[in-house]
Motif scaffolding. Sequence first.
Motif, mmCIF file in Angstrom:
data_model
loop_
_atom_site.group_PDB
_atom_site.id
_atom_site.type_symbol
_atom_site.label_atom_id
_atom_site.label_comp_id
_atom_site.label_asym_id
_atom_site.label_seq_id
_atom_site.Cartn_x
_atom_site.Cartn_y
_atom_site.Cartn_z
ATOM 1 N N TRP A 119 0.757 -1.323 0.227
ATOM 2 C CA TRP A 119 0.191 -0.160 0.165
ATOM 3 C C TRP A 119 0.732 1.213 -0.061
ATOM 4 N N GLY A 162 -3.187 5.092 -0.542
ATOM 5 C CA GLY A 162 -3.780 3.996 -0.257
ATOM 6 C C GLY A 162 -3.852 3.444 1.165
ATOM 7 N N VAL A 207 -6.551 5.486 2.710
ATOM 8 C CA VAL A 207 -8.081 4.913 2.256
ATOM 9 C C VAL A 207 -7.989 3.827 3.312
ATOM 10 N N ARG A 208 -7.142 2.743 3.462
ATOM 11 C CA ARG A 208 -7.246 1.692 4.347
ATOM 12 C C ARG A 208 -7.451 2.144 5.792
ATOM 13 N N LEU A 254 -10.856 3.592 6.599
ATOM 14 C CA LEU A 254 -11.713 2.397 6.715
ATOM 15 C C LEU A 254 -11.666 1.624 7.965
ATOM 16 N N VAL A 261 -11.567 -2.160 -0.536
ATOM 17 C CA VAL A 261 -11.165 -1.083 -1.540
ATOM 18 C C VAL A 261 -11.153 -1.565 -3.045
#
Length: 405
Positions: free
Chosen positions: A27, A31, A34-35, A38, A286
Amino acid sequence: MYDHRKLGRELGLFDTDPLIGAGLPYWLPDGAVVRHSLEEYIRTAERRAGYRHVYSPVLGKRELYEISGHWGHYRDDMYPPMEVGAEQVVLRPSLCPHHAVMYRSRSHSYRELPLRMAELGAMYRSELSGALGGLTRVRCIQLNDAHIFCTPDQVGDEVAGALAMIGSAHRALGIEGARYRLSLPGPDGKYVAAPEMWQRAGKLLSEALDRAGIVYEAVEGEAAFYGPKIDVQVRDHAGRESTLSTVQVDFHQPEQFDLHYVGADGGKHRPVMVHRAIIGSVERAVAHLIEQHGGAFPAWLAPVQVSVLPVSEAEDAAAAELRDRCLAADLRVQVIGAEEGSLGARVRSARLVPYQFVVGPAESANGAVAVRLRDGRRLPAQPAGNAIARIRALVDGHETRLWTD
């Protein structure tokens, strides 16, 4: 719909390298944002729903998986054992055996149940090279897993609670077009042989779906080896279907691990184990979000939430102050200065950023911003503090809308 494998790399969200290995993506910073967002969302949602979070090792003795049934029913998808001294240890294919052992490590009364145990943990699947692809089929999975240990008469409410959490998460993520499947055993021998157990568990799941008013399809041959499950299915850019979220009722592993609780009568009773994953694996979630949103994520997930665009270098100081105010409000922000091109070019470069704050001479003098939304709307100039507070509230509410009047 977009292909997440292509778009995810173009946007700098993730990538792979032959030296690391197939099915093992890494990642990149955007990214990872985003992870992380989440993961924080689901941890908070679970905590508010009465879950307690745990950590467990990614390795276990082969004997652990022999007891759980994974070694007998799931061995082809597991990595081979590693010899460590006189023992054989295995990369875990699932978190449930660890959680069963953790439950067993303490005595429990019926008054403590339901006991909801959650973990965002890694598990490993020995996928064939030809089956691997992007983030949807990988060899190391970060699973949003949880196991609820409850009395038999609590199962219906716990399944209903998990279904409600799935619905809330899908709304916050902007997921559309999901369908529900009741996954039942097939005629082959890969399932635990206990017909009465299967019938009882399947009835509990179907009743929960019916009570929630959810339309579903019953499909044979898609159950876990130890029990039936509700699978929430989504489609990718090529129309291929995969499971995103799941709820399972398991009578098998509590029996295998000899789990019990002390009932109101003072005797020992067997709990039921409800497995559930609200967003499934982080990787697959994702991947689906990239494809559905084309990289234009809901504001609370976006790698950059606000772009500050000074019209000229004269507004650089005001732009820097605005950036600092956004950072103080815990918003992810970037400044794209005039040296990086015309205002139009900079607006286009930030096309996936939910909010653009344009700062010209008038805004700089008045402590205001002209807000542009990602969807093309332009809002009247307003006090910077007002715009930041509105965005913070939308992010905190996990809204998919960019603005509310």
